[in-house]
Design an enzyme around this catalytic site. Structure first.
Site, PDB file in Angstrom:
ATOM      1  CB  THR A 107      -0.948   0.007   1.217  1.00  0.00           C
ATOM      2  OG1 THR A 107      -1.852  -1.091   1.094  1.00  0.00           O
ATOM      3  CG2 THR A 107      -1.729   1.303   1.298  1.00  0.00           C
ATOM      4  CB  SER A 146      -7.325  -2.387  -4.829  1.00  0.00           C
ATOM      5  OG  SER A 146      -6.745  -2.919  -3.651  1.00  0.00           O
ATOM      6  CB  THR A 147      -2.608  -1.766  -2.579  1.00  0.00           C
ATOM      7  OG1 THR A 147      -2.482  -0.392  -2.228  1.00  0.00           O
ATOM      8  CG2 THR A 147      -1.293  -2.482  -2.323  1.00  0.00           C
ATOM      9  CG  ASN A 148      -5.081  -5.722  -2.211  1.00  0.00           C
ATOM     10  OD1 ASN A 148      -4.049  -5.238  -1.748  1.00  0.00           O
ATOM     11  ND2 ASN A 148      -6.170  -5.884  -1.479  1.00  0.00           N
ATOM     12  CB  THR A 193      32.414 -40.510 -11.833  1.00  0.00           C
ATOM     13  OG1 THR A 193      33.218 -41.672 -11.644  1.00  0.00           O
ATOM     14  CG2 THR A 193      32.043 -40.375 -13.299  1.00  0.00           C
ATOM     15  CB  SER A 324      47.823 -13.986  -1.707  1.00  0.00           C
ATOM     16  OG  SER A 324      48.317 -13.933  -0.378  1.00  0.00           O
ATOM     17  CB  SER A 325      47.365  -9.223   1.198  1.00  0.00           C
ATOM     18  OG  SER A 325      47.073 -10.109   2.265  1.00  0.00           O
ATOM     19  CE  LYS A 330      46.774 -19.076  -2.934  1.00  0.00           C
ATOM     20  NZ  LYS A 330      45.385 -18.883  -3.325  1.00  0.00           N
TER      21      LYS A 330
END
Length: 477
Positions: A107, A146-148, A193, A324-325, A330
């Protein structure tokens, strides 16, 4: 006295069934929107811009219809239509300030639209914002609605506008995967698999399978979109059409089609169309299924590119950023990782949508706001996730052909090809010897004299292993 003068200048007084409120004088929204902002500080976000446009299109079509049936004066009709047209063109979007997650079945979103359109229409007619004697949010902009019926219809229109973008990206992904399947058709690798060596497969066949599932997902989503084209405009509050003119009920959807350019259909049962939101569940399910497919593909790419020295190392993903830091050199599979996360989010959104749909009671589902919030998020993150998947990953994948070949030739898995020729028991014995000694299967067979070299070359032709068919004349068992 001076304070009161400033307040009087900056605010206007509006009233609703709860009471009176000061509304910023220059605001196009009104008292009901303001209350919603105070009540629903949930996400900190605004409703989707396409949803704003969809609401404006519905209000435009409704004004045209009410004008046609003689319930709305021409000057008010034209003013509302012009205001809506401006909104669809991008104006006044900043005036839609309600949170996308809200109580009241939407609404607040509906009234936000009604108030903005009414106040802009008032200006067009020469009045001042807040003078609802000229154009009223409920009596004129919301006439016959209507909102609906407005909110679920706006949700469907919005989804119909967002989904083609996602589908276009998925079609691009399909083509990219198909191209890779052709590029990698001569790359023989080990199929697996349950994460264990199985039998040889061509890398192109794997990518061909990826393209096939994406194509199936495209068709699944396209099919689900049909349910979004069925709308309940004319239902008003609960599907009985109360307060809507009979001619309005007959004309509203055709007029909405003219405004939107969409092939919408009115629900055959407006009570059902108002009670149930299963269509959104169906669409969300199709999107979720697609997300599952994409996540599985992303998992495979991460595995095949793993290492690269100590893992499978069968393919190379394009390096996109430092991984990586702390570890120099990497590089991580960041694009497949983000695709996984997009999928996790979509799967979670689907659960929210499912539970919200299930929680509907009697003549209305009050939880459509969260359904739309999550559905739109799923569609857009899918679109964006697929875009980065294509351009930052799939197109740049290369194959390590020699590495793939070495893994196949040194795998015990190729012993499976011996079964039609020497039997399962003998093949298992050879596999055990290979596992125990580390000797290649080929050397064991020749050493034991089970097959001669000419026979063995044909039986252990790894490319032949990737296609069905054996030569009956060579069967030994």
């Amino acid at each position: 006295m001076e304070q009161y003068s400033i307040k009087e200048k900056d605010f206007r007084i509006e009233s609703d069934s709860i009471g009176t409120r000061e509304v910023p004088k220059d605001a196009y929204y009104g008292v009901q929107t303001l209350r919603a902002v105070e009540n629903f500080k949930i996400t900190g976000l605004k409703i989707h811009k396409e949803f704003i446009n969809s609401l404006a299109e519905i209000k435009m079509a409704s004004a045209i219809t009410n004008g046609e049936v003689g319930l709305l004066s021409k000057n008010i009709e034209k003013a509302i239509v012009r205001a809506c047209d401006e909104i669809v063109s991008g104006a006044l979007h900043e005036e839609y300030i309600t949170d996308p997650i809200q109580g009241g079945a939407g609404t607040s979103m509906n009234m936000n639209a009604n108030e903005v359109i009414a106040n802009r229409a008032i200006e067009i007619l020469g009045g001042e914002k807040g003078d609802y004697s000229i154009v009223h949010p409920n009596d004129h902009v919301n006439m016959g609605q209507s909102t609906n019926d407005v909110i679920p219809t706006a949700g469907k229109i919005t989804a119909l506008r967002l989904l083609p973008k996602a589908l276009n990206k998925l079609k691009e992904l399909y083509e990219a995967l198909k191209a890779k399947s052709e590029e990698f058709d001569d790359v023989i690798k080990m199929g697996r698999t349950q994460m264990q060596d199985a039998v040889p497969i061509r890398l192109g066949q794997e990518f061909g399978a990826y393209s096939a599932v994406v194509n199936r997902d495209i068709k699944r989503i396209e099919k689900s979109m049909e349910v979004l084209k069925v709308v309940n405009m004319g239902a008003t509050a609960i599907g009985t059409g109360i307060n809507a003119d009979k001619q309005y009920e007959e004309k509203i959807v055709p007029n909405l089609n003219t405004v939107t350019g969409l092939n919408l259909k009115q629900s055959e049962n407006l009570v059902d169309g108002t009670q149930n939101v299963d269509g959104f569940v169906e669409v969300s399910s199709a999107i979720k299924t697609c997300a599952v497919s994409l996540s599985k593909i992303a998992n495979d790419l991460r595995l095949m590119s793993s290492g690269p020295k100590t893992g499978f190392g069968e393919i190379n993903l394009p390096p996109k950023q430092n991984g990586s830091s702390i570890m120099p050199g990497k590089v991580n599979p960041v694009i497949p990782e983000v695709v996984n996360q997009v999928a996790f989010n979509i799967i979670g959104n689907d659960m929210t949508i499912t539970m919200a749909a299930e929680a509907g009671q009697l003549e209305l589902n009050a939880f459509e706001p969260v359904i739309f919030y999550k559905l739109f998020e799923s569609i857009e993150t899918l679109t964006n996730g697929v875009d980065t998947f294509i351009n930052n990953c799939i197109l740049g994948i290369t194959a390590n052909k020699n590495r793939c070949k070495d893994l196949v030739e040194n795998s015990v898995g190729i012993v499976t090809a011996l079964c039609p020729y020497v039997g399962y028991k003998e093949s298992a014995r050879i596999a055990k010897i290979a596992m125990k000694t580390g000797e290649p299967v080929r050397e064991i067979i020749l050493k034991l004299g089970i097959l001669d070299e000419e026979q063995l070359n044909e039986v252990l032709d790894t490319k032949a292993m990737t296609e069905p068919g054996i030569s009956a004349k060579q069967l030994i068992i």
